[in-house]
Design a protein around this motif. Sequence first.
Motif, short mmCIF file in Angstrom:
data_model
loop_
_atom_site.label_atom_id
_atom_site.label_comp_id
_atom_site.label_asym_id
_atom_site.label_seq_id
_atom_site.Cartn_x
_atom_site.Cartn_y
_atom_site.Cartn_z
N ALA A 184 0.80 -1.23 0.00
CA ALA A 184 0.00 0.00 0.00
C ALA A 184 0.83 1.29 0.00
CB ALA A 184 -0.97 -0.01 1.19
N PRO A 185 1.91 1.40 0.82
CA PRO A 185 2.63 2.68 0.87
C PRO A 185 3.33 3.07 -0.43
CG PRO A 185 3.09 1.36 2.82
CD PRO A 185 2.40 0.45 1.84
N THR A 186 3.71 2.09 -1.27
CA THR A 186 4.50 2.39 -2.47
C THR A 186 3.78 2.03 -3.77
OG1 THR A 186 5.59 0.22 -2.25
CG2 THR A 186 6.71 2.12 -1.27
N ARG A 187 2.56 1.52 -3.66
CA ARG A 187 1.84 0.99 -4.83
C ARG A 187 1.69 2.03 -5.94
NH1 ARG A 187 -3.23 -0.86 -2.47
NH2 ARG A 187 -1.86 -2.50 -1.67
N ARG A 188 1.15 3.19 -5.60
CA ARG A 188 0.89 4.21 -6.61
C ARG A 188 2.18 4.71 -7.24
NH1 ARG A 188 -4.30 6.39 -6.63
NH2 ARG A 188 -5.68 5.47 -5.05
N ARG A 189 3.21 4.86 -6.42
CA ARG A 189 4.48 5.34 -6.94
C ARG A 189 5.10 4.32 -7.90
NH1 ARG A 189 6.77 9.72 -8.60
NH2 ARG A 189 6.95 8.34 -10.40
N GLY A 190 5.03 3.05 -7.55
CA GLY A 190 5.58 2.02 -8.41
C GLY A 190 4.92 1.96 -9.77
N VAL A 191 3.60 2.02 -9.80
CA VAL A 191 2.87 1.96 -11.07
C VAL A 191 3.11 3.22 -11.89
CG1 VAL A 191 0.57 1.84 -12.12
CG2 VAL A 191 1.13 0.40 -10.14
N ARG A 192 3.17 4.36 -11.22
CA ARG A 192 3.42 5.62 -11.93
C ARG A 192 4.80 5.61 -12.59
NH1 ARG A 192 2.47 11.62 -9.33
NH2 ARG A 192 3.89 12.83 -10.65
N THR A 193 5.80 5.13 -11.88
CA THR A 193 7.15 5.05 -12.45
C THR A 193 7.18 4.11 -13.66
OG1 THR A 193 8.25 5.58 -10.36
CG2 THR A 193 9.53 4.33 -11.98
#
Length: 401
Positions: free
Chosen positions: A146-155
């Motif tokens: 959850a804490p890094t999910r959005r950042r990972g997909v965005r990258t």
Amino acid sequence: MSLDDLLTELDRRLAAADAALTADYRGDRGVRQPVHTVYVPADRYDVHTVEDWAAQARAVLEAYAGSAAEFAKVLDLPPEFADELYDRVRAKLDREPIEDLRIDFEDGYGNRPDDEEDAAAIAAAQALATGNRTPYAGLRIKSLEAPTRRRGVRTLDLFLQHLGAIDDGFVITLPKVTSVEQVEAMVLVLETLEQQRGLPRLKFEIQVETPQAILGADGTALIARMIKAGGPRVTGLHYGTYDYSASLGVAAAYQSMEHPVADHAKDVMQLAAAGTGVFVSDGSTNVLPVGDAVHDAWRLHFRLVRRSLARGIYQGWDMHPAQLPTRFAATYLFYREGFDQAAQRLRAYLGHGESGYLDEPATAAALAGFVLRGIECGALETTEFDTAELAKLARRAVPES
């Protein structure tokens, strides 16, 4: 019931099991497995990274083992292989210093402001598109926790937007996987990006660095279910030495690729991957060959690579340019030492002499795979077998279904 009726009934009863076996255990994919994966933090990667790593590796080899005799003394190489290995390592550093490159946006890169990671993702993708290409390359995104999910997909999305053409060697690494659902979610991410961007099918590796991947809360080995959930998109399982060991409470001084907890995890990974066509990769050592510790670190790295190879794990991580000479030396010695016996046994199996072994088809396939791996990485030459024999070896290494 007649025998014909019995056989018909067996076919009916076992049809579903036969289909599941074919679907779940696809066999060898018939593609090259790199001997290592080099991880480079995204902010340190540019179009010159591959040639810079090669130059640094050549420089450290010259400085700390300027001749075949010195190299052999440091690593205690068999005298009969010393000159050949040294020459092959140097040639490899000139020709193909990195077989698999992973641009890291996870632990090696850390948490940065969004605009900074956005810029790094775009720059890295553009550099990969124009720089010195390696047989395999890709990126490691942040995890789907959850804490890094959005950042990972965005990258990942930004990277793919600016990468240009994607070839068969492109791979994405998904770290810190803790559930089958995360693998299913990764498949959804890739399917969506493919549709939005008009991309070819994307592949990914599962990084095994959490205890949950090895043993789920229900007591089952989740890694096998993860492979099934990812289907043909999953190409590899990569062991994460330090995250996994730390998660099990192993003190920092004892965390290593050869700790019993590491061996257990990798045994489970090998069992889960067997027959699926999914590659298994060992992790890394964090003891780097720098400063006054070059020779000691070389000896450790050399031994660990040899240990992995003997255990049937043909790939590992390299984290520093000075590890390349020992990666290739250990790998080449493994294949050169085993070549004569493997060749003799294969020739005997193919009906050209005696070997003293009664080898069965599965062992013949393993012997052929050994020789082909040696050829692919540069340890062996195709001239050491004639063309007809090499064709037979290829068929043995990838048996017909």
